[in-house]
Design a protein around this motif. Structure first.
Motif, PDB file in Angstrom:
ATOM      1  N   SER A  62       0.838  -1.201   0.000  1.00  0.00           N
ATOM      2  CA  SER A  62       0.000   0.000   0.000  1.00  0.00           C
ATOM      3  C   SER A  62       0.869   1.246   0.000  1.00  0.00           C
ATOM      4  N   ASP A  63       1.009   1.904   1.162  1.00  0.00           N
ATOM      5  CA  ASP A  63       1.788   3.135   1.230  1.00  0.00           C
ATOM      6  C   ASP A  63       2.399   3.277   2.618  1.00  0.00           C
ATOM      7  N   ASN A  64       3.289   4.266   2.759  1.00  0.00           N
ATOM      8  CA  ASN A  64       4.083   4.435   3.983  1.00  0.00           C
ATOM      9  C   ASN A  64       3.290   4.321   5.292  1.00  0.00           C
ATOM     10  N   PRO A  65       2.197   5.092   5.449  1.00  0.00           N
ATOM     11  CA  PRO A  65       1.537   5.132   6.760  1.00  0.00           C
ATOM     12  C   PRO A  65       0.836   3.850   7.170  1.00  0.00           C
ATOM     13  N   ALA A  66       0.762   2.843   6.284  1.00  0.00           N
ATOM     14  CA  ALA A  66       0.075   1.603   6.642  1.00  0.00           C
ATOM     15  C   ALA A  66       0.698   0.950   7.866  1.00  0.00           C
ATOM     16  N   ILE A  67       1.980   1.201   8.091  1.00  0.00           N
ATOM     17  CA  ILE A  67       2.658   0.559   9.227  1.00  0.00           C
ATOM     18  C   ILE A  67       2.201   1.142  10.559  1.00  0.00           C
ATOM     19  N   ILE A  68       1.631   2.351  10.538  1.00  0.00           N
ATOM     20  CA  ILE A  68       1.206   2.988  11.776  1.00  0.00           C
ATOM     21  C   ILE A  68       0.070   2.214  12.426  1.00  0.00           C
ATOM     22  N   SER A  69      -0.805   1.649  11.606  1.00  0.00           N
ATOM     23  CA  SER A  69      -1.908   0.866  12.160  1.00  0.00           C
ATOM     24  C   SER A  69      -1.394  -0.319  12.967  1.00  0.00           C
ATOM     25  N   PHE A  70      -0.313  -0.925  12.510  1.00  0.00           N
ATOM     26  CA  PHE A  70       0.297  -2.021  13.266  1.00  0.00           C
ATOM     27  C   PHE A  70       0.921  -1.493  14.554  1.00  0.00           C
ATOM     28  N   ALA A  71       1.545  -0.323  14.463  1.00  0.00           N
ATOM     29  CA  ALA A  71       2.227   0.243  15.623  1.00  0.00           C
ATOM     30  C   ALA A  71       1.268   0.638  16.733  1.00  0.00           C
ATOM     31  N   LYS A  72      -0.013   0.793  16.404  1.00  0.00           N
ATOM     32  CA  LYS A  72      -1.017   1.135  17.412  1.00  0.00           C
ATOM     33  C   LYS A  72      -1.642  -0.104  18.046  1.00  0.00           C
ATOM     34  N   ASP A  73      -1.270  -1.260  17.577  1.00  0.00           N
ATOM     35  CA  ASP A  73      -1.826  -2.516  18.078  1.00  0.00           C
ATOM     36  C   ASP A  73      -0.909  -3.093  19.155  1.00  0.00           C
ATOM     37  N   GLU A 132     -12.446  -2.687  15.252  1.00  0.00           N
ATOM     38  CA  GLU A 132     -11.524  -1.991  16.154  1.00  0.00           C
ATOM     39  C   GLU A 132     -10.241  -1.597  15.433  1.00  0.00           C
ATOM     40  N   GLY A 133      -9.744  -2.500  14.595  1.00  0.00           N
ATOM     41  CA  GLY A 133      -8.542  -2.178  13.822  1.00  0.00           C
ATOM     42  C   GLY A 133      -8.789  -1.055  12.836  1.00  0.00           C
ATOM     43  N   GLY A 134      -9.971  -1.072  12.195  1.00  0.00           N
ATOM     44  CA  GLY A 134     -10.307  -0.003  11.265  1.00  0.00           C
ATOM     45  C   GLY A 134     -10.424   1.341  11.956  1.00  0.00           C
ATOM     46  N   LYS A 135     -10.943   1.349  13.191  1.00  0.00           N
ATOM     47  CA  LYS A 135     -11.058   2.601  13.950  1.00  0.00           C
ATOM     48  C   LYS A 135      -9.678   3.205  14.216  1.00  0.00           C
ATOM     49  N   LEU A 136      -8.697   2.353  14.487  1.00  0.00           N
ATOM     50  CA  LEU A 136      -7.333   2.851  14.660  1.00  0.00           C
ATOM     51  C   LEU A 136      -6.826   3.510  13.381  1.00  0.00           C
ATOM     52  N   GLY A 137      -7.236   2.957  12.244  1.00  0.00           N
ATOM     53  CA  GLY A 137      -6.849   3.551  10.972  1.00  0.00           C
ATOM     54  C   GLY A 137      -7.434   4.941  10.794  1.00  0.00           C
ATOM     55  N   VAL A 138      -8.682   5.122  11.226  1.00  0.00           N
ATOM     56  CA  VAL A 138      -9.310   6.444  11.157  1.00  0.00           C
ATOM     57  C   VAL A 138      -8.546   7.435  12.037  1.00  0.00           C
ATOM     58  N   ASP A 139      -8.220   7.009  13.248  1.00  0.00           N
ATOM     59  CA  ASP A 139      -7.467   7.877  14.162  1.00  0.00           C
ATOM     60  C   ASP A 139      -6.124   8.278  13.562  1.00  0.00           C
ATOM     61  N   MET A 140      -5.465   7.319  12.932  1.00  0.00           N
ATOM     62  CA  MET A 140      -4.175   7.607  12.317  1.00  0.00           C
ATOM     63  C   MET A 140      -4.333   8.588  11.160  1.00  0.00           C
ATOM     64  N   GLY A 141      -5.376   8.393  10.360  1.00  0.00           N
ATOM     65  CA  GLY A 141      -5.621   9.295   9.246  1.00  0.00           C
ATOM     66  C   GLY A 141      -5.846  10.722   9.694  1.00  0.00           C
ATOM     67  N   MET A 142      -6.547  10.894  10.813  1.00  0.00           N
ATOM     68  CA  MET A 142      -6.755  12.238  11.350  1.00  0.00           C
ATOM     69  C   MET A 142      -5.448  12.816  11.882  1.00  0.00           C
ATOM     70  N   ALA A 143      -4.608  11.966  12.461  1.00  0.00           N
ATOM     71  CA  ALA A 143      -3.369  12.439  13.085  1.00  0.00           C
ATOM     72  C   ALA A 143      -2.369  12.965  12.063  1.00  0.00           C
ATOM     73  N   ILE A 144      -2.400  12.436  10.842  1.00  0.00           N
ATOM     74  CA  ILE A 144      -1.387  12.834   9.864  1.00  0.00           C
ATOM     75  C   ILE A 144      -1.791  14.055   9.048  1.00  0.00           C
ATOM     76  N   ILE A 145      -3.023  14.530   9.198  1.00  0.00           N
ATOM     77  CA  ILE A 145      -3.493  15.650   8.376  1.00  0.00           C
ATOM     78  C   ILE A 145      -2.582  16.873   8.465  1.00  0.00           C
ATOM     79  N   PRO A 146      -2.250  17.372   9.673  1.00  0.00           N
ATOM     80  CA  PRO A 146      -1.415  18.579   9.728  1.00  0.00           C
ATOM     81  C   PRO A 146      -0.060  18.404   9.043  1.00  0.00           C
ATOM     82  N   GLY A 147       0.609  17.295   9.328  1.00  0.00           N
ATOM     83  CA  GLY A 147       1.931  17.070   8.754  1.00  0.00           C
ATOM     84  C   GLY A 147       1.894  16.982   7.245  1.00  0.00           C
ATOM     85  N   VAL A 148       0.938  16.236   6.708  1.00  0.00           N
ATOM     86  CA  VAL A 148       0.870  16.064   5.261  1.00  0.00           C
ATOM     87  C   VAL A 148       0.544  17.384   4.567  1.00  0.00           C
ATOM     88  N   LEU A 149      -0.457  18.091   5.066  1.00  0.00           N
ATOM     89  CA  LEU A 149      -0.877  19.318   4.396  1.00  0.00           C
ATOM     90  C   LEU A 149       0.197  20.405   4.463  1.00  0.00           C
TER      91      LEU A 149
END
Length: 380
Positions: free
Chosen positions: A106-117, A223-240
């Motif tokens: 997929s892409d770089n941030p996919a690993i963050i979902s694992f890191a939150k588990d 539950e895993g998908g919810k972590l993905g949503v949280d991660m997606g929100m967390a990266i918004i400032p940095g990416v933009l």
């Protein structure tokens, strides 16, 4: 992050103002003040819609997969199988290979979902977790980059595979350099285990959810998908913020040479800097044409944009199979890390180490390109 009190107005205030005026003055003088701000807004808006939400969707799916792999012991199995390889090579637990595979697909941030588990991080020491940013980025969009290069012609299939090997070498260097920095940063706490799950006899046991098989599968995915949503929100400032700046320094005006205020217009400063140091870069990577420098420079901000350069390069005969190997290695290893590292380090709760991660990965990406060039020379 905790803040400390300093003098309200100090030398750094005036230094910051000088740098801010210099940067915006330089860009505004070239683009025009109006188009500059219009481009900033348009680029950030497009990144939010086209990039951040895409990353969030990938993260949701990766989070669901991560939770399922944890729930049914696959990560534990992978840890046991790959620990003999990952620990001596990367200095990371065997489970980290799971995150590398996810980012490759997929892409770089996919690993963050694992890191939150917690079932994943139970294998990690405190100093190892931030290095997941470098590991994941080194394999980000790997499958897409590789298949894209192969699709350009059969003569580029072997170079693309060589590029993968170069990216692996670069990833080892990047991760190892990052681990050296994280050990220093955490000091005596570096060897502390991550999370409460670390107390479970070094991974010999795992926690599972209650309920029947169907309930466990459904709960794990949601539950895993919810972590993905949280991660997606967390990266918004940095990416933009970061990616908008990188894009404006990478790309040029519109097709007719004017600035219209459209998204992704810029002042082409990064390619200009690359042209100035081509006498160093070309011998290291084996480039035969100066235009080839544009690919690694553009990969700093967005590997997708860098890939779009390749067909025109091939059409004009300015790249060789060696260049494709180097492009694959650097595109895959860097994969737009300047636009994702800040957000990823935020999501890993390690923002103070973001600069260390960027420097380590810069070196790793350069080594990936050099390694691909040397391997291609040996194979060829």
């Amino acid at each position: 992050m905790e803040k400390k009190k300093v003098k309200a107005v100090s030398t750094e205030t005036f230094v910051f103002l000088a740098v801010l005026i210099l940067v915006f003055g330089y860009i505004g003088r070239i683009m025009g003040v109006g188009p500059m701000f219009k481009t900033m807004m348009a680029t950030a808006h497009d990144l939010l819609l086209q990039t951040v939400f895409l990353i969030m969707a990938l993260a949701v799916l990766a989070g669901a997969l991560s939770a399922l792999l944890s729930e049914f012991g696959v990560i534990a199995l992978i840890n046991k199988i790959f620990a003999p390889i990952m620990k001596p090579v990367y200095g990371l637990p065997g489970a980290s290979i799971t995150g590398a595979v996810a980012t490759y697909l997929s892409d770089n941030p996919a690993i963050i979902s694992f890191a939150k588990d917690k079932s994943f991080t139970q294998y990690f020491k405190k100093y190892q977790t931030p290095a997941l940013c470098n590991l994941g980025t080194a394999f980000g969009m790997g499958l897409i980059v590789t298949t894209f290069m192969m699709a350009q012609g059969k003569e580029y299939m072997l170079p693309a595979l060589i590029g993968n090997l170069g990216a692996i070498i670069g990833s080892v260097i990047s991760v190892r350099l990052m681990l050296m920095q994280t050990k220093k940063y955490y000091g005596d706490a570096a060897m502390d285990s991550v999370g409460d799950a670390a107390d479970v006899s070094e991974g010999e046991f795992r926690e599972v959810r209650e309920g029947n098989l169907f309930q466990r599968v459904l709960d794990a995915m949601l539950e895993g998908g919810k972590l993905g949503v949280d991660m997606g929100m967390a990266i918004i400032p940095g990416v933009l913020i970061v990616c908008t700046g990188v894009m404006m320094l990478t790309f040029g005006p519109s097709a007719d040479g004017t600035y219209t205020g459209a998204a992704y217009e810029g002042v082409k400063l990064l390619p200009l800097l690359g042209e100035k140091i081509k006498f160093i870069i070309e011998p290291l990577f084996g480039f035969k044409s100066p235009e080839a420098i544009a690919f690694p420079i553009t990969s700093l901000g967005a590997v997708g944009a860098a890939m779009s350069l390749v067909p025109e390069f091939i059409k004009n005969g300015v790249v060789t199979p060696n260049d494709i190997a180097v492009f694959t290695a650097m595109g895959m290893c860097w994969s737009g890390y300047l636009s994702t590292h800040i957000g990823m380090m935020d999501a890993l709760d390690a923002r103070p180490l973001a600069s260390k991660a960027i420097v380590s990965h810069t070196i790793g990406g350069l080594c990936a390109g050099v390694a691909a060039h040397l391997i291609f020379m040996l194979v060829g």
